[in-house]
Scaffold this motif. Structure first.
Motif, PDB file in Angstrom:
ATOM      1  N   PRO A  31      13.785   7.611  11.742  1.00  0.00           N
ATOM      2  CA  PRO A  31      13.614   6.183  12.006  1.00  0.00           C
ATOM      3  C   PRO A  31      12.482   5.914  12.991  1.00  0.00           C
ATOM      4  N   GLN A  32      11.262   6.175  12.529  1.00  0.00           N
ATOM      5  CA  GLN A  32      10.076   5.912  13.348  1.00  0.00           C
ATOM      6  C   GLN A  32       9.945   4.408  13.531  1.00  0.00           C
ATOM      7  N   GLY A  33       9.646   3.984  14.762  1.00  0.00           N
ATOM      8  CA  GLY A  33       9.492   2.552  15.010  1.00  0.00           C
ATOM      9  C   GLY A  33       8.353   2.301  15.973  1.00  0.00           C
ATOM     10  N   TRP A  34       8.334   1.095  16.509  1.00  0.00           N
ATOM     11  CA  TRP A  34       7.262   0.697  17.414  1.00  0.00           C
ATOM     12  C   TRP A  34       7.886   0.073  18.657  1.00  0.00           C
ATOM     13  N   GLY A  35       7.880   0.818  19.757  1.00  0.00           N
ATOM     14  CA  GLY A  35       8.278   0.227  21.048  1.00  0.00           C
ATOM     15  C   GLY A  35       9.745  -0.126  21.157  1.00  0.00           C
ATOM     16  N   VAL A  54      18.913 -11.887  14.979  1.00  0.00           N
ATOM     17  CA  VAL A  54      18.163 -11.780  13.732  1.00  0.00           C
ATOM     18  C   VAL A  54      16.873 -11.041  14.042  1.00  0.00           C
ATOM     19  N   GLU A  55      16.605 -10.012  13.252  1.00  0.00           N
ATOM     20  CA  GLU A  55      15.344  -9.283  13.386  1.00  0.00           C
ATOM     21  C   GLU A  55      14.525  -9.546  12.125  1.00  0.00           C
ATOM     22  N   VAL A  56      13.300 -10.017  12.312  1.00  0.00           N
ATOM     23  CA  VAL A  56      12.409 -10.236  11.171  1.00  0.00           C
ATOM     24  C   VAL A  56      11.391  -9.100  11.173  1.00  0.00           C
ATOM     25  N   GLY A  57      11.561  -8.185  10.242  1.00  0.00           N
ATOM     26  CA  GLY A  57      10.721  -6.981  10.194  1.00  0.00           C
ATOM     27  C   GLY A  57      11.483  -5.803  10.769  1.00  0.00           C
ATOM     28  N   SER A  58      12.023  -4.947   9.895  1.00  0.00           N
ATOM     29  CA  SER A  58      12.907  -3.873  10.374  1.00  0.00           C
ATOM     30  C   SER A  58      12.437  -2.469  10.020  1.00  0.00           C
ATOM     31  N   TRP A  59      11.595  -2.357   8.980  1.00  0.00           N
ATOM     32  CA  TRP A  59      11.036  -1.053   8.605  1.00  0.00           C
ATOM     33  C   TRP A  59      12.139  -0.024   8.440  1.00  0.00           C
ATOM     34  N   ALA A  62      14.455   1.451  13.387  1.00  0.00           N
ATOM     35  CA  ALA A  62      14.473   1.955  14.770  1.00  0.00           C
ATOM     36  C   ALA A  62      14.841   0.871  15.786  1.00  0.00           C
ATOM     37  N   SER A  63      14.207  -0.288  15.690  1.00  0.00           N
ATOM     38  CA  SER A  63      14.492  -1.320  16.700  1.00  0.00           C
ATOM     39  C   SER A  63      15.885  -1.912  16.505  1.00  0.00           C
ATOM     40  N   ALA A  64      16.307  -2.049  15.244  1.00  0.00           N
ATOM     41  CA  ALA A  64      17.648  -2.592  14.986  1.00  0.00           C
ATOM     42  C   ALA A  64      18.722  -1.632  15.500  1.00  0.00           C
ATOM     43  N   CYS A  82      19.094  -8.001   9.636  1.00  0.00           N
ATOM     44  CA  CYS A  82      17.738  -7.468   9.515  1.00  0.00           C
ATOM     45  C   CYS A  82      17.069  -8.050   8.277  1.00  0.00           C
ATOM     46  N   VAL A  83      16.035  -8.823   8.519  1.00  0.00           N
ATOM     47  CA  VAL A  83      15.298  -9.465   7.437  1.00  0.00           C
ATOM     48  C   VAL A  83      14.034  -8.666   7.161  1.00  0.00           C
ATOM     49  N   ASP A  84      13.873  -8.224   5.943  1.00  0.00           N
ATOM     50  CA  ASP A  84      12.668  -7.475   5.578  1.00  0.00           C
ATOM     51  C   ASP A  84      12.597  -7.436   4.056  1.00  0.00           C
ATOM     52  N   THR A  85      11.413  -7.467   3.532  1.00  0.00           N
ATOM     53  CA  THR A  85      11.280  -7.228   2.082  1.00  0.00           C
ATOM     54  C   THR A  85      11.441  -5.742   1.779  1.00  0.00           C
ATOM     55  N   TRP A  86      11.269  -4.925   2.817  1.00  0.00           N
ATOM     56  CA  TRP A  86      11.183  -3.458   2.698  1.00  0.00           C
ATOM     57  C   TRP A  86      10.107  -3.063   1.681  1.00  0.00           C
ATOM     58  N   LEU A  87       9.070  -3.880   1.650  1.00  0.00           N
ATOM     59  CA  LEU A  87       7.902  -3.562   0.818  1.00  0.00           C
ATOM     60  C   LEU A  87       6.702  -3.192   1.671  1.00  0.00           C
ATOM     61  N   GLY A  88       6.843  -3.292   2.983  1.00  0.00           N
ATOM     62  CA  GLY A  88       5.737  -2.959   3.873  1.00  0.00           C
ATOM     63  C   GLY A  88       4.710  -4.081   3.943  1.00  0.00           C
ATOM     64  N   SER A  89       3.851  -3.992   4.949  1.00  0.00           N
ATOM     65  CA  SER A  89       2.733  -4.928   5.090  1.00  0.00           C
ATOM     66  C   SER A  89       1.478  -4.208   4.604  1.00  0.00           C
ATOM     67  N   THR A 134      12.063 -12.163   1.821  1.00  0.00           N
ATOM     68  CA  THR A 134      10.933 -12.573   2.652  1.00  0.00           C
ATOM     69  C   THR A 134      11.484 -13.305   3.873  1.00  0.00           C
ATOM     70  N   GLY A 135      10.684 -13.306   4.920  1.00  0.00           N
ATOM     71  CA  GLY A 135      11.082 -14.014   6.131  1.00  0.00           C
ATOM     72  C   GLY A 135      11.407 -15.470   5.826  1.00  0.00           C
ATOM     73  N   GLU A 136      10.606 -16.071   4.990  1.00  0.00           N
ATOM     74  CA  GLU A 136      10.764 -17.493   4.690  1.00  0.00           C
ATOM     75  C   GLU A 136      12.100 -17.768   3.978  1.00  0.00           C
TER      76      GLU A 136
HETATM   77  C1  LIG Z   1       6.073  -3.436  12.135  1.00  0.00           C
HETATM   78  S1  LIG Z   1       7.239  -3.263  10.855  1.00  0.00           S
HETATM   79  C2  LIG Z   1       8.771  -3.560  11.697  1.00  0.00           C
HETATM   80  C3  LIG Z   1       9.094  -2.492  12.697  1.00  0.00           C
HETATM   81  C4  LIG Z   1      10.498  -2.499  13.268  1.00  0.00           C
HETATM   82  N1  LIG Z   1      10.821  -3.740  13.945  1.00  0.00           N
HETATM   83  C5  LIG Z   1      10.612  -1.342  14.255  1.00  0.00           C
HETATM   84  O1  LIG Z   1      10.176  -1.496  15.417  1.00  0.00           O
HETATM   85  O2  LIG Z   1      11.104  -0.289  13.895  1.00  0.00           O
HETATM   86  C6  LIG Z   1       6.978  -4.744   9.929  1.00  0.00           C
HETATM   87  C7  LIG Z   1       7.935  -4.969   8.766  1.00  0.00           C
HETATM   88  O3  LIG Z   1       7.740  -6.296   8.290  1.00  0.00           O
HETATM   89  C8  LIG Z   1       8.030  -6.325   6.919  1.00  0.00           C
HETATM   90  N2  LIG Z   1       7.394  -7.516   6.328  1.00  0.00           N
HETATM   91  C9  LIG Z   1       6.083  -7.770   6.140  1.00  0.00           C
HETATM   92  N3  LIG Z   1       5.896  -8.980   5.601  1.00  0.00           N
HETATM   93  C10 LIG Z   1       7.132  -9.528   5.444  1.00  0.00           C
HETATM   94  C11 LIG Z   1       7.602 -10.766   4.938  1.00  0.00           C
HETATM   95  N4  LIG Z   1       6.785 -11.722   4.491  1.00  0.00           N
HETATM   96  N5  LIG Z   1       8.943 -10.983   4.930  1.00  0.00           N
HETATM   97  C12 LIG Z   1       9.805 -10.030   5.393  1.00  0.00           C
HETATM   98  N6  LIG Z   1       9.399  -8.844   5.889  1.00  0.00           N
HETATM   99  C13 LIG Z   1       8.095  -8.591   5.919  1.00  0.00           C
HETATM  100  C14 LIG Z   1       7.454  -5.017   6.388  1.00  0.00           C
HETATM  101  O4  LIG Z   1       8.077  -4.636   5.179  1.00  0.00           O
HETATM  102  C15 LIG Z   1       7.728  -4.066   7.562  1.00  0.00           C
HETATM  103  O5  LIG Z   1       8.890  -3.306   7.327  1.00  0.00           O
END
Ligand SMILES: C[S@@+](CC[C@H](N)C(=O)[O-])C[C@H]1O[C@@H](n2cnc3c(N)ncnc32)[C@H](O)[C@@H]1O
Length: 219
Positions: A31-35, A54-59, A62-64, A82-89, A134-136
């Motif tokens: 579970p690699q994350g950022w900070g 609510v977390e928007v962006g969970s990858w 790690a942060s969750a 945890c809100v995420d498309t899990w499709l990456g950016s 999606t976040g929206e």
């Molecule tokens: C920087 S990562 C999140 C890292 C996570 N919070 C951590 O620290 O471990 C950004 C995440 O945002 C998600 N993402 C990008 N665009 C999105 C969108 N429009 N709606 C939902 N999730 C989105 C990506 O799939 C990605 O998993």
């Protein structure tokens, strides 16, 4: 009210637990994350005692998982959606290290299952609920249940317009006295900095900072 958010979301949107019948073998990734070890999480959870986060962006979670551990340490019965498309950016597709973590199959990411496996490995499936959207859309779905969250962590798409949209969509879901905060308030992410500054100016509230994290408190 929010003690039941977990069940309410499952009943309304899933029908049954997303962890039911999940085979965690073979799907996990570190579970690699950022900070996620930044003190902001402990500080805010201690201050706000959130029942709903609510977390928007969970990858990979790690942060969750860090926040779920902190809730447990502080004896808070909370839910983390945890809100995420899990499709990456875009950056995750461009850079080889991240693309490997996307674990593409026929060109489609398998990140979601790695996230679930990580949550199960951490034993936090009673606290963390994924919302693969999606976040929206997710903001609309959560809002439609009348839920508000004491803590909202914005760490999704880092492009300026997308960050601004997340801020606008999620601010109404912050409970009075609650906090919205986020990652990457740094020069390397000018879109994040600009969006947060524009938003804070619009709602006429100050931005606090802890390292690369930004914080806005709702009166
Ligand atoms: C920087 S990562 C999140 C890292 C996570 N919070 C951590 O620290 O471990 C950004 C995440 O945002 C998600 N993402 C990008 N665009 C999105 C969108 N429009 N709606 C939902 N999730 C989105 C990506 O799939 C990605 O998993």
């Amino acid at each position: 009210m929010t003690a039941d958010a977990y069940r309410q979301i499952i009943d309304t949107f899933f029908g049954h637990s997303p962890y039911a019948d999940f085979d965690a073998r073979g799907g996990s990734a570190a579970p690699q994350g950022w900070g996620q070890h930044n003190p902001v999480f402990e500080k805010l959870i201690h201050e706000v005692q959130p029942r709903l986060i609510v977390e928007v962006g969970s990858w990979l979670g790690a942060s969750a998982i860090r926040m779920a551990d902190l809730l447990a340490e502080q004896n808070i019965e909370g839910t983390i959606v945890c809100v995420d498309t899990w499709l990456g950016s875009a950056i995750h597709w461009r850079e080889e290290t991240y693309r490997r973590q996307l674990n593409l199959k026929n060109g489609y990411p398998r990140l979601y299952h790695a996230f679930l496996a990580n949550v199960v490995a951490a034993g936090r499936q009673e606290t963390i609920l994924p919302m693969p959207q999606t976040g929206e859309n997710a903001a609309r779905m959560i809002g439609s249940l009348g839920l508000v969250a004491e803590l909202i962590y914005i760490d999704g798409d880092h492009e300026g317009t997308a960050v601004y949209a997340d801020l606008m969509n999620y601010w109404p879901l912050v409970a009075p006295g609650g906090v919205m905060f986020g990652d990457d308030f740094v020069a390397e992410w000018p879109g994040v900095v600009r969006a947060v500054q524009m938003f804070a100016h619009k709602i006429d509230l100050p931005i606090e900072r802890i390292d690369e994290k930004w914080i806005i408190r709702k009166p």
